[in-house]
Write a protein that holds these residues in place. Structure first.
Motif, PDB file in Angstrom:
ATOM      1  N   ARG A  79      -7.909   2.379  -7.156  1.00 26.97           N
ATOM      2  CA  ARG A  79      -8.674   1.232  -6.687  1.00 26.97           C
ATOM      3  C   ARG A  79      -7.801   0.305  -5.842  1.00 26.97           C
ATOM      4  N   ILE A  80      -6.547   0.121  -6.222  1.00 29.16           N
ATOM      5  CA  ILE A  80      -5.646  -0.701  -5.415  1.00 29.16           C
ATOM      6  C   ILE A  80      -5.503  -0.114  -4.020  1.00 29.16           C
ATOM      7  N   GLU A  81      -5.345   1.210  -3.950  1.00 30.11           N
ATOM      8  CA  GLU A  81      -5.206   1.858  -2.647  1.00 30.11           C
ATOM      9  C   GLU A  81      -6.472   1.684  -1.813  1.00 30.11           C
ATOM     10  N   GLY A  82      -7.648   1.774  -2.450  1.00 24.71           N
ATOM     11  CA  GLY A  82      -8.891   1.609  -1.712  1.00 24.71           C
ATOM     12  C   GLY A  82      -9.078   0.198  -1.191  1.00 24.71           C
ATOM     13  N   VAL A  83      -8.809  -0.809  -2.039  1.00 28.31           N
ATOM     14  CA  VAL A  83      -8.986  -2.206  -1.624  1.00 28.31           C
ATOM     15  C   VAL A  83      -7.990  -2.578  -0.538  1.00 28.31           C
ATOM     16  N   LEU A  84      -6.718  -2.210  -0.705  1.00 27.33           N
ATOM     17  CA  LEU A  84      -5.716  -2.559   0.295  1.00 27.33           C
ATOM     18  C   LEU A  84      -5.948  -1.813   1.606  1.00 27.33           C
ATOM     19  N   VAL A 133     -15.282  -4.351  15.698  1.00 28.19           N
ATOM     20  CA  VAL A 133     -16.058  -4.456  14.468  1.00 28.19           C
ATOM     21  C   VAL A 133     -15.262  -3.838  13.325  1.00 28.19           C
ATOM     22  N   SER A 134     -15.432  -4.400  12.132  1.00 26.80           N
ATOM     23  CA  SER A 134     -14.780  -3.851  10.944  1.00 26.80           C
ATOM     24  C   SER A 134     -15.633  -4.170   9.724  1.00 26.80           C
ATOM     25  N   LEU A 135     -15.272  -3.569   8.618  1.00 27.30           N
ATOM     26  CA  LEU A 135     -15.885  -3.893   7.332  1.00 27.30           C
ATOM     27  C   LEU A 135     -15.108  -5.036   6.688  1.00 27.30           C
ATOM     28  N   SER A 136     -15.514  -5.397   5.489  1.00 25.25           N
ATOM     29  CA  SER A 136     -14.798  -6.393   4.703  1.00 25.25           C
ATOM     30  C   SER A 136     -14.719  -5.920   3.261  1.00 25.25           C
ATOM     31  N   HIS A 137     -13.558  -6.140   2.632  1.00 26.19           N
ATOM     32  CA  HIS A 137     -13.400  -5.731   1.241  1.00 26.19           C
ATOM     33  C   HIS A 137     -14.244  -6.584   0.304  1.00 26.19           C
ATOM     34  N   ALA A 138     -14.716  -7.752   0.805  1.00 24.74           N
ATOM     35  CA  ALA A 138     -15.445  -8.685  -0.044  1.00 24.74           C
ATOM     36  C   ALA A 138     -16.922  -8.346  -0.174  1.00 24.74           C
ATOM     37  N   CYS A 139     -17.461  -7.483   0.692  1.00 27.15           N
ATOM     38  CA  CYS A 139     -18.884  -7.155   0.652  1.00 27.15           C
ATOM     39  C   CYS A 139     -19.083  -5.750   1.196  1.00 27.15           C
ATOM     40  N   LYS A 140     -19.907  -4.988   0.530  1.00 27.13           N
ATOM     41  CA  LYS A 140     -20.072  -3.575   0.881  1.00 27.13           C
ATOM     42  C   LYS A 140     -20.709  -3.387   2.248  1.00 27.13           C
ATOM     43  N   ARG A 185     -13.312   5.027   4.601  1.00 30.91           N
ATOM     44  CA  ARG A 185     -14.590   5.675   4.266  1.00 30.91           C
ATOM     45  C   ARG A 185     -14.501   7.189   4.447  1.00 30.91           C
ATOM     46  N   LYS A 186     -13.775   7.624   5.461  1.00 28.09           N
ATOM     47  CA  LYS A 186     -13.608   9.058   5.674  1.00 28.09           C
ATOM     48  C   LYS A 186     -12.827   9.704   4.538  1.00 28.09           C
ATOM     49  N   ARG A 187     -11.865   8.974   4.011  1.00 24.91           N
ATOM     50  CA  ARG A 187     -11.009   9.525   2.958  1.00 24.91           C
ATOM     51  C   ARG A 187     -11.628   9.370   1.572  1.00 24.91           C
ATOM     52  N   HIS A 188     -12.822   8.764   1.511  1.00 30.01           N
ATOM     53  CA  HIS A 188     -13.552   8.585   0.247  1.00 30.01           C
ATOM     54  C   HIS A 188     -12.706   7.842  -0.790  1.00 30.01           C
ATOM     55  N   LEU A 189     -12.059   6.776  -0.326  1.00 28.56           N
ATOM     56  CA  LEU A 189     -11.257   5.969  -1.242  1.00 28.56           C
ATOM     57  C   LEU A 189     -12.168   5.124  -2.130  1.00 28.56           C
ATOM     58  N   THR A 190     -11.649   4.734  -3.280  1.00 32.02           N
ATOM     59  CA  THR A 190     -12.394   3.879  -4.201  1.00 32.02           C
ATOM     60  C   THR A 190     -12.382   2.461  -3.658  1.00 32.02           C
ATOM     61  N   ARG A 191     -13.499   2.065  -3.050  1.00 31.46           N
ATOM     62  CA  ARG A 191     -13.559   0.757  -2.409  1.00 31.46           C
ATOM     63  C   ARG A 191     -14.403  -0.226  -3.220  1.00 31.46           C
ATOM     64  N   PHE A 192     -15.635   0.141  -3.535  1.00 32.85           N
ATOM     65  CA  PHE A 192     -16.524  -0.728  -4.301  1.00 32.85           C
ATOM     66  C   PHE A 192     -16.981   0.052  -5.529  1.00 32.85           C
ATOM     67  N   GLN A 193     -16.224  -0.066  -6.610  1.00 30.34           N
ATOM     68  CA  GLN A 193     -16.533   0.725  -7.797  1.00 30.34           C
ATOM     69  C   GLN A 193     -17.668   0.087  -8.589  1.00 30.34           C
ATOM     70  N   GLU A 194     -18.412   0.913  -9.321  1.00 26.31           N
ATOM     71  CA  GLU A 194     -19.432   0.415 -10.230  1.00 26.31           C
ATOM     72  C   GLU A 194     -18.766  -0.068 -11.516  1.00 26.31           C
ATOM     73  N   LEU A 218       0.823  -1.209   0.000  1.00 33.10           N
ATOM     74  CA  LEU A 218       0.000   0.000   0.000  1.00 33.10           C
ATOM     75  C   LEU A 218       0.852   1.253   0.000  1.00 33.10           C
ATOM     76  N   SER A 219       1.936   1.243   0.767  1.00 33.07           N
ATOM     77  CA  SER A 219       2.823   2.395   0.812  1.00 33.07           C
ATOM     78  C   SER A 219       3.473   2.656  -0.539  1.00 33.07           C
ATOM     79  N   ALA A 220       3.903   1.588  -1.197  1.00 32.33           N
ATOM     80  CA  ALA A 220       4.549   1.744  -2.496  1.00 32.33           C
ATOM     81  C   ALA A 220       3.575   2.272  -3.544  1.00 32.33           C
TER      82      ALA A 220
END
Length: 634
Positions: free
Chosen positions: A431-436, A480-487, A548-557, A416-418
Motif C-alpha cells: 500500500r505504501i508503494e501504491g500511495v507514493l 492531467v493527473s490523478l490524485s491519491h486523495a480521491c479515486k 494503474r497499469k502496474r495494478h498497484l494497491t492505490r485505494f484499498q477497501e 519509494l525506492s527504499a
C-alpha cells in the motif's frame, strides 16, 4: 523392546509436530492487501498483568491492557510504517552530513523508481544509483571516515526524536527497534497509566538505552526545548483529534532543518462541516466540496507555515497524504527572514461555486523579481464576478490555504525506492508503494482537483470513463493527473471552461432529457451554451498512468469491520454500550441496502425526535425513544 520403543518415540514426535502445525495454521490465513490488522496474543509471558495482551506490530511487542485505558488503533499501522520509512530517508540525508552511514536490515543496492518516463513504450521503472553512490562515497571517503549506525544501537551523532502523545509507546518502540542512527527517543504522554505502560514496554523490548518515558504536558516539553542545543531533530504528533494546541510549540522545538510529522483526525472540521471551528483552530475556513481531502492537507500546511513565520521560520513540505479517515503531513522546518517574506504569496483564498463546483484561487500576496531583489505587494482580485460564469450561481469563500506544492518529489522517490527495494520490511509495503507512486504522478503545481462523477452528475448525463476524459484533455493540449486523495479525481491545468466544453461534447453523444431541466438549474445553463472546443475521446496510451497499469494497491477497501477511528481512551477503560450498538447498526449500511420497508422500523425517526413527524403510526421509521433520548428531549 527396542523396536517398540522406537515406534513409540516416532509416534510421539509425529503427534507433537501435528499439534505444532495446528497452532500455526491460523497465522497463515491470507489478508487483504495493505491490511493493518495487528496480531494480539493473550500469552503467559513474564511481566504480563491480569487482563493484558501482547500486541505485535513490526518488530515491537507491546504490553497492552484489554480495557480502553490507553489509546491504541491497529488501523494506523500504515501510518506508523510510512513514518518509519520517511524518517529513515530523512536520517540518511541528515546523518550523512555528520559523517554517519546508516544500515537497514534487508536493504540492497539503492534504486530509483520512476513512473513518469517511458522509453520506446517500455517503462523505465528502476534506475540504479549504485555508480553514483559509489563515486560519491569514494569522494566523501577521501575527505572523512564514516561511522556506521545500525538498528537498535545508540548513536552519539544521531537524531533526537520526540513523540509528544505516545499513548502505549508503540510508535516509539518501533522507532527504537527499526530505525538506525538514533541518539535518543522521548516518548511523552500526560496520562500516568500511559507513561507507566511506556516504561514497561521499553523494558519489555530491551530499548531502555534509547527510549525514555515522560509524563508531562506535550506543549511544555516542547517549549522547554526551544534552545538551539535542546531542540529535537524529529517531532511526531499524532493526537486524538486536532493537533492545533501543539503546533506553536512544535515549530519552535524542532531543530534547523528538522522534521515535523503531524496527524489530523478531525476530518469533519477540516472537510467543511464546521468552517467556523476550522478557522478557530487552523486560521482557515473549510468548505464542503469534492476536493475537501486535499484542501484539508493545504489547511494544515497553511497553519504550520503561519505559526512558523512568527518566529522567522518557514516550512518545506516533504510528503502530505490523505489516508482512510485522517491526514498526515511531513514537513521540514528552516529559519530565514528573507524566505519568510514569501509566505503571503504562498497562501491563497478560494472561491468555490455552489452550483457547478468550479473553483478559483486568489493569492494573498504578490512578489516580483527586480534583479537581485524581490518586490512584494498586495495581490489584485477577485478572480471571479458576482456569480459563476458557467452556471450563474453564487460563490463561497474559503481559505486561506497553502497554494504551493505539497510534496517534495525527489524525497518521495527516495522513500519509494527504499520501500520497493525492501518489501519485507513493512507489512503494508504494497500500500505504501501504491500511495507514493500516485504521489509522484500528481501535478505538483496544480492545487486541488475536480471529480469526474460530480462533473457528469451536474448536467445529469452518463459518466465517461476516466481514460476517455483524460484522453480528451491530453488531445486538447493540457496536462492531467490523478490524485491519491480521491479515486475519480481529475487534476489538470485546464480551466473550468475547457472541462465543461468536454462535458458538453460528451452530452451530445449521450443526450439528456433537457425538457426536464429547470431553466435556473446549473445543468440547463451549462448545456445551453455551445462548446468552443471539439473534444476527442479517442483513448491515448499516455492517458493510463503507470500506477494503474502496474495494478498497484492505490485505494484499498476496508479489510475489517468497524474500520476507522476508535473511541477515546477513558479512565474506566470501557467503551459505552450505546456506541458499540450504533457501530453494529450502521456497519456496512451502504453495501447492505434495505430492500424491505419493514426493516426501517429498526431505525429511529428523526422528525419524531424533533416533534415534526406527521405520519403517526403510518411512519415507516420507529417512534420508540430510548431512555437517554427522552432525557435529552425533556
Amino acid at each position: 523392546i527396542l523396536r517398540c520403543s522406537a515406534f513409540l518415540y516416532v509416534a510421539v514426535r509425529m503427534r507433537s509436530a501435528w499439534s505444532l502445525c495446528q497452532a500455526f495454521i491460523p497465522m497463515e490465513e491470507t489478508k487483504p492487501s495493505g491490511s493493518t490488522e495487528s496480531s494480539q496474543t493473550s500469552s503467559t509471558e513474564p511481566g504480563l498483568l491480569p487482563g493484558e495482551t501482547v500486541v505485535r506490530e513490526g518488530k515491537a511487542a507491546i504490553l497492552f491492557p484489554s480495557a480502553n485505558e490507553v489509546f491504541y488503533n491497529p488501523v494506523q499501522e500504515f501510518n506508523r510504517d510510512l513514518t518509519c520509512a520517511v524518517i529513515t530517508e530523512f536520517a540518511r540525508e541528515q546523518l550523512a552530513q555528520r559523517g554517519v552511514r546508516i544500515l537497514i536490515p534487508g536493504e540492497k543496492d539503492r534504486v530509483v523508481v520512476r513512473l513518469s518516463k517511458e522509453k520506446n513504450g517500455n517503462v523505465d521503472q528502476e534506475t540504479s544509483e549504485q555508480p553514483e553512490n559509489k563515486q560519491q562515497m569514494e569522494e566523501e571517503g577521501d575527505k572523512k571516515e564514516f561511522i556506521t549506525a545500525s538498528v537498535g544501537e545508540r548513536c552519539e551523532q544521531g537524531l533526537r526524536v520526540l513523540e509528544g502523545l505516545a499513548a502505549s509507546g508503540l510508535r516509539s518502540v518501533r522507532f527504537a527497534l527499526e530505525l538506525p542512527g538514533l541518539k535518543s527517543i522521548t516518548a511523552n504522554d500526560y496520562s500516568a497509566k500511559a507513561a507507566a505502560l511506556i516504561a514497561r514496554n521499553a523494558q519489555h523490548n530491551n530499548v531502555s538505552h534509547i527510549l525514555q518515558a515522560s509524563q508531562r504536558d506535550a506543549s511544555m516539553v516542547m517549549y522547554e526545548a526551544r534552545g538551539r542545543k535542546e531542540r529535537y531533530d524529529v517531532i511526531d504528533l499524532d493526537p486524538y483529534g486536532s493537533p492545533s494546541p501543539f503546533l506553536d510549540a512544535a515549530v519552535q522545538a524542532v531543530s534547523e532543518g528538522g522534521l515535523l510529522c503531524i496527524t489530523c483526525t478531525d476530518m469533519a472540521v477540516m472537510a467543511g462541516n464546521s468552517g467556523e471551528t476550522c478557522y478557530s483552530k487552523y486560521g482557515s475556513v473549510s468548505i464542503k466540496s469534492k476536493y475537501c481531502h486535499e484542501m484539508a492537507l493545504r489547511i494544515i500546511l497553511h497553519s504550520l507555515d503561519q505559526r512558523a513565520a512568527v518566529y522567522q521560520r518557514y516550512i518545506e513540505p516533504l510528503l502530505s497524504v490523505s489516508v482512510d479517515f485522517y491526514i498526515r503531513v511531513f514537513v521540514r522546518v528552516k529559519t530565514g527572514q528573507a524566505v519568510v517574506k514569501n509566505s503571503a504569496s504562498k497562501q491563497a483564498l478560494l472561491y468555490n461555486c455552489v452550483g457547478c463546483g468550479a473553483f478559483h484561487l486568489q493569492r494573498m500576496g504578490k512578489k516580483m523579481s527586480q534583479g537581485k531583489h524581490m518586490k512584494y505587494s498586495a495581490a489584485t482580485g477577485p478572480p471571479v464576478g458576482p456569480s459563476c460564469e458557467h452556471c450563474g450561481q453564487r460563490h463561497q469563500l474559503g481559505g486561506p490555504i497553502w497554494a504551493e506544492p505539497i510534496h517534495d518529489i525527489t524525497f518521495v522517490q527516495k522513500v519509494l525506492s527504499a520501500v520497493s527495494g525492501n518489501p519485507t520490511r513493512f507489512r503494508t509495503s504494497k500500500r505504501i508503494e501504491g500511495v507514493l507512486s500516485m504521489v509522484t504522478e500528481e501535478l505538483q503545481d496544480i492545487p486541488l482537483y475536480y471529480v469526474l462523477d460530480h462533473l457528469s452528475s451536474t448536467v445529469h448525463c452518463n459518466t465517461p470513463s476516466m481514460l476517455q476524459f483524460r484522453s480528451a484533455l491530453l488531445h486538447a493540449g493540457y496536462r492531467v493527473s490523478l490524485s491519491h486523495a480521491c479515486k475519480n479525481a481529475v487534476k489538470s491545468d485546464a480551466p473550468a471552461e475547457v472541462l465543461w466544453d468536454i462535458i458538453r461534447c460528451w452530452e451530445k453523444s449521450n443526450p439528456v432529457k433537457r425538457e426536464r431541466l429547470s431553466e435556473t438549474s446549473p445543468a440547463h445553463r451549462i448545456l445551453s451554451k455551445e462548446p468552443t472546443l471539439q473534444a476527442c475521446f479517442e483513448i491515448r496510451e499516455d492517458a493510463n498512468p503507470q500506477s494503474r497499469k502496474r495494478h498497484l494497491t492505490r485505494f484499498q477497501e476496508n479489510p475489517q469491520a468497524n474500520w476507522g477511528p476508535k473511541a477515546r481512551a477513558k479512565a474506566g477503560g470501557r467503551i459505552s454500550s450505546e456506541l458499540e450498538d450504533k457501530r453494529k447498526q450502521f456497519q456496512g449500511k451502504r453495501k447492505k441496502q434495505i430492500t424491505d420497508s419493514s426493516q426501517l422500523k429498526s431505525f429511529p425517526c428523526k422528525k419524531f425526535r424533533k416533534g415534526t413527524c406527521t405520519y403517526g403510526d403510518k411512519c415507516c421509521y420507529s417512534h420508540e425513544l430510548k431512555e437517554g433520548t427522552e432525557e435529552k428531549m425533556d
